[in-house]
Design an enzyme around this catalytic site. Structure first.
Site, PDB file in Angstrom:
ATOM      1  N   HIS A  83       0.954  -1.072  -0.072  1.00 48.23           N
ATOM      2  CA  HIS A  83      -0.052  -0.034  -0.089  1.00 48.23           C
ATOM      3  C   HIS A  83       0.870   1.145   0.155  1.00 48.23           C
ATOM      4  CE1 HIS A  83      -2.762  -3.154   2.150  1.00 48.23           C
ATOM      5  NE2 HIS A  83      -3.542  -2.597   1.073  1.00 48.23           N
TER       6      HIS A  83
ATOM      7  N   VAL B  40       4.534  -5.276  -4.806  1.00 50.61           N
ATOM      8  CA  VAL B  40       5.789  -5.356  -3.866  1.00 50.61           C
ATOM      9  C   VAL B  40       5.777  -6.556  -3.355  1.00 50.61           C
ATOM     10  CG1 VAL B  40       6.688  -4.276  -1.887  1.00 50.61           C
ATOM     11  CG2 VAL B  40       5.382  -2.928  -3.505  1.00 50.61           C
TER      12      VAL B  40
ATOM     13  N   GLU C  88      -1.063  -4.772  -8.594  1.00 52.39           N
ATOM     14  CA  GLU C  88      -0.991  -5.765  -9.780  1.00 52.39           C
ATOM     15  C   GLU C  88      -1.112  -7.074  -9.139  1.00 52.39           C
ATOM     16  OE1 GLU C  88       2.216  -5.729 -12.497  1.00 52.39           O
ATOM     17  OE2 GLU C  88       1.642  -3.746 -13.281  1.00 52.39           O
ATOM     18  N   LYS C  89      -0.956  -6.918  -7.906  1.00 53.69           N
ATOM     19  CA  LYS C  89      -1.177  -8.458  -7.150  1.00 53.69           C
ATOM     20  C   LYS C  89      -2.544  -9.076  -7.395  1.00 53.69           C
ATOM     21  CE  LYS C  89      -1.823  -9.476  -2.900  1.00 53.69           C
ATOM     22  NZ  LYS C  89      -2.975 -10.366  -2.601  1.00 53.69           N
TER      23      LYS C  89
END
Ligand code: PAF
Length: 263
Positions: free
Chosen positions: A37, A176, A148-149
């Site tokens: 985040h 990340v 994008e996860k």
């Protein structure tokens, strides 16, 4: 940082900023903020005059009650992370104010939302799209930042904004990861130490050139319970391998670009 709880007040404040000509970048979240985040918030901070975030554990997107009651709530830590990255405004509403209709109105998408995760989580994307549409309508944002996860979520939100002619750019940001390759997620905290050691295998296999069958087999052998490993193909967005698998009680999702190799 100003914290706003009422949708009407949020809408008015952000409308005033837009009228003055300020650009607004918003990061929608369900709290339990982590470095993933933080990277979205930093990008919102860099690219806009006003950096905004929302924290709302959205009940309508949980297909499983236990998952909702176990969802981590860490508001004090979240506020300090938001302040550290220079967030100007936080929207943290109550469920009643976001669902004055008691969720009788909802956004239905009839194709992609029924594939991949949608096959296994009935109603999940309907809940996600409904709350994101509400956030888009009241935030007057120039840009919304998404990780994008949650690739399928990003694509669905981007296409919803296009379908409903909403003037907000939906920006995707890279996942990340831990040094091990494990994608950061608010759910990782529920993995046991043994599961934490195994979890990076999901990303390692998705980014290898193994076939889908070989990936599933290796995951199952390592102790995962695989929900799906499937290819996503799109002329604009390219090809990705998307997967969801359980380790113990924790459901992990991840994806990787697929440029070559047999499927
Ligand atoms: O990805 C999330 O955290 C949620 O699905 C979102 C986009 C904040 C909607 O509740």
């Amino acid at each position: 940082m100003d914290i706003v709880r009422e949708p009407q007040k949020w809408q008015q404040i952000l409308r005033d900023y837009r009228r003055k000509g300020d650009s607004i970048g918003i990061v929608p979240t369900m709290g339990a903020l982590h470095a993933g985040h933080r990277s979205l918030l930093q990008r919102a901070r860099e690219e806009n005059q006003i950096a905004a975030a929302s924290i709302f554990v959205n009940p309508s997107q949980f297909d499983n009650r236990e998952d909702l009651t176990r969802y981590p709530v860490t508001l004090d830590e979240d506020i300090s992370l938001l302040e550290k990255v220079g967030t100007d405004l936080l929207f943290a509403p109550q469920a009643e104010s976001m669902y004055p209709d008691n969720y009788t109105y909802a956004v239905t998408e009839k194709a992609l939302s029924r594939e991949y995760c949608g096959k296994y989580r009935p109603g999940h994307f309907e809940g996600v799209l409904t709350i994101v549409l509400k956030l888009l309508l009241i935030s007057h944002a120039s840009r919304m930042y998404m990780g994008e996860k949650d690739w399928q979520q990003y694509v669905l939100v981007k296409r919803m904004a296009e379908a409903f002619l909403i003037d907000t750019e939906i920006v995707s940001c890279p996942t990340v990861r831990e040094p091990s390759g494990l994608a950061l997620s608010s759910r990782n905290g529920r993995l046991t130490s043994d599961e934490l050691e195994k979890a990076p295998l999901l990303h390692q296999l998705l980014s290898s050139d193994r076939t889908i069958e070989a990936i599933k087999e290796e995951l199952e052998t390592a102790g995962f319970r695989v929900e799906y490993v499937e290819i996503f193909n799109d002329p604009e967005l390219g090809s990705r391998l998307l997967a969801a698998a359980y380790l113990g009680k924790v459901r992990l999702i991840d994806n990787a670009k697929r440029t070559q190799g047999p499927l």
